[in-house]
Design a protein around this motif. Structure first.
Motif, short mmCIF file in Angstrom:
data_model
loop_
_atom_site.label_atom_id
_atom_site.label_comp_id
_atom_site.label_asym_id
_atom_site.label_seq_id
_atom_site.Cartn_x
_atom_site.Cartn_y
_atom_site.Cartn_z
N PRO A 36 0.84 -1.20 0.00
CA PRO A 36 0.00 0.00 0.00
C PRO A 36 0.88 1.25 0.00
O PRO A 36 2.06 1.20 0.34
CB PRO A 36 -0.77 -0.11 1.32
CG PRO A 36 -0.56 -1.49 1.80
CD PRO A 36 0.74 -1.95 1.24
N TYR A 74 -6.14 -5.25 -0.55
CA TYR A 74 -5.88 -4.25 0.48
C TYR A 74 -5.05 -3.10 -0.07
O TYR A 74 -5.37 -1.92 0.16
CB TYR A 74 -5.16 -4.92 1.65
CG TYR A 74 -4.65 -3.95 2.70
CD1 TYR A 74 -5.52 -3.13 3.41
CD2 TYR A 74 -3.29 -3.87 2.99
CE1 TYR A 74 -5.06 -2.25 4.38
CE2 TYR A 74 -2.82 -3.00 3.95
CZ TYR A 74 -3.70 -2.20 4.64
OH TYR A 74 -3.24 -1.32 5.60
N ALA A 75 -4.00 -3.42 -0.82
CA ALA A 75 -3.17 -2.36 -1.41
C ALA A 75 -4.00 -1.49 -2.35
O ALA A 75 -3.86 -0.25 -2.36
CB ALA A 75 -1.98 -2.97 -2.14
N MET A 104 -6.39 0.72 -0.22
CA MET A 104 -5.69 1.80 0.47
C MET A 104 -5.28 2.89 -0.52
O MET A 104 -5.34 4.09 -0.20
CB MET A 104 -4.46 1.24 1.18
CG MET A 104 -4.79 0.39 2.40
SD MET A 104 -5.68 1.29 3.70
CE MET A 104 -4.33 2.26 4.38
N ALA A 105 -4.89 2.50 -1.73
CA ALA A 105 -4.52 3.49 -2.75
C ALA A 105 -5.72 4.36 -3.12
O ALA A 105 -5.57 5.55 -3.45
CB ALA A 105 -3.98 2.80 -3.98
#
Length: 300
Positions: free
Chosen positions: A38, A175-176, A179-180
């Motif tokens: 992330p 998840y990454a 979050m981005a």
């Protein structure tokens, strides 16, 4: 009547206290770098969080390394020394994480050997001769499986089994992405799915062990050193503790007879997962409760 009831309650409490706690050995694949990052997160921060959570929960953390990552992501290299400085062991996950099904036995064992100088340097006189198969694949033919196992036996390796996995690896890329995008609602949904999956798979592994043995065995949990894992591990360990589990080392867990052919690869191969052991006995394995398809669509 009250006296009889009190005696029954006391006996039940004594039996509950006497029952051994089910144990988990936690193992971490793909050190020093797993999956997407992330924004603003480093491999070193991930490792620090994983090691702190392990120390806080008194959960030994056996790590398995892919040496190629120290070339692909040089900033990840300190992770391996951090792991050792925390007193946690490292083992062999091959140099570049290939699938044995796509290689010859000689190509695959060369991948294992290529990782060895780094492990010798990091582990010194400690035992690093443990192999975790990439993708948990022992090849596409019985002959290939046997050839690699013979090499492992000749080179004094043990195989790190897996008897509990909820596909934690699949959460790291979504998840990454989330979050981005700053999608906090999606991250919260991932968190809930992660914990629900871990709880359901723990129950599933216990159900299979009890069908096979009539009781728990020590479980070997497969985890990955990713950013979402680092975020969730304190909550994950608490979930296991709340479900009555304790933590142990990989070596201690695999002393159970279930793991005999992985501890000594020279023995004739036997089922080495709970699912395959169930199948060998003609028993139906419970369905996998983790919906990987749903994870693919997060934050696209």
């Amino acid at each position: 009547m009250r006296v009889v009831l009190s005696i029954a309650v006391a006996l039940a409490a004594t039996a509950a206290q006497a029952a051994p706690k089910p144990m988990i050995a936690v193992t971490w694949d793909d050190l020093p770098a797993h999956s997407a990052l992330p924004p603003g997160v480093t491999r070193v921060e991930i490792a620090a969080d994983l090691l702190k959570a392990s120390a806080d929960a008194k959960a030994p953390a056996f790590g398995f390394i892919n040496g190629v990552q120290t070339e692909r992501e040089r900033a990840s290299t300190p992770v391996l020394k951090m792991w050792r400085e925390a007193g946690q062991p490292l083992g062999n996950h091959t140099w570049s994480h290939p699938n044995l099904a796509a290689l010859t036995p000689d190509q695959f064992t060369a991948e294992i050997a290529q990782n060895e100088p780094m492990l010798k340097d990091l582990m010194g006189d400690k035992d690093w001769r443990w192999l975790r198969y990439p993708f948990l694949s022992e090849g596409d033919t019985p002959e290939k499986r046997l050839a690699v196992r013979q090499w492992l036996a000749a080179n004094h390796y043990k195989i790190a089994s897996v008897t509990m996995t909820f596909d934690d690896w699949a959460f790291n890329e979504p998840y990454a992405r989330c979050m981005a995008k700053g999608d906090t609602a999606a991250v919260a949904a991932l968190e809930q799915r992660f914990l629900d999956g871990a709880a359901a798979v723990a129950d599933r592994s216990r159900a299979m062990a009890k069908a096979l043995y009539g009781q728990d065995i020590p479980y070997v949990l497969l985890m990955h050193a990713g950013a979402f894992d680092a975020r969730m591990t304190p909550r994950l360990f608490k979930l296991y503790q709340d479900k009555g589990f304790g933590f142990t080392t990989l070596e201690t867990a695999q002393k159970h007879p279930f793991y005999q052919t992985d501890m000594d690869p020279s023995l004739p191969p036997q089922p080495t997962t709970l699912e395959t052991a169930m199948k060998a006995k003609g028993l139906p394995a419970p369905p996998n409760p983790v919906d990987l398809k749903a994870l693919e669509n997060f934050c696209r």
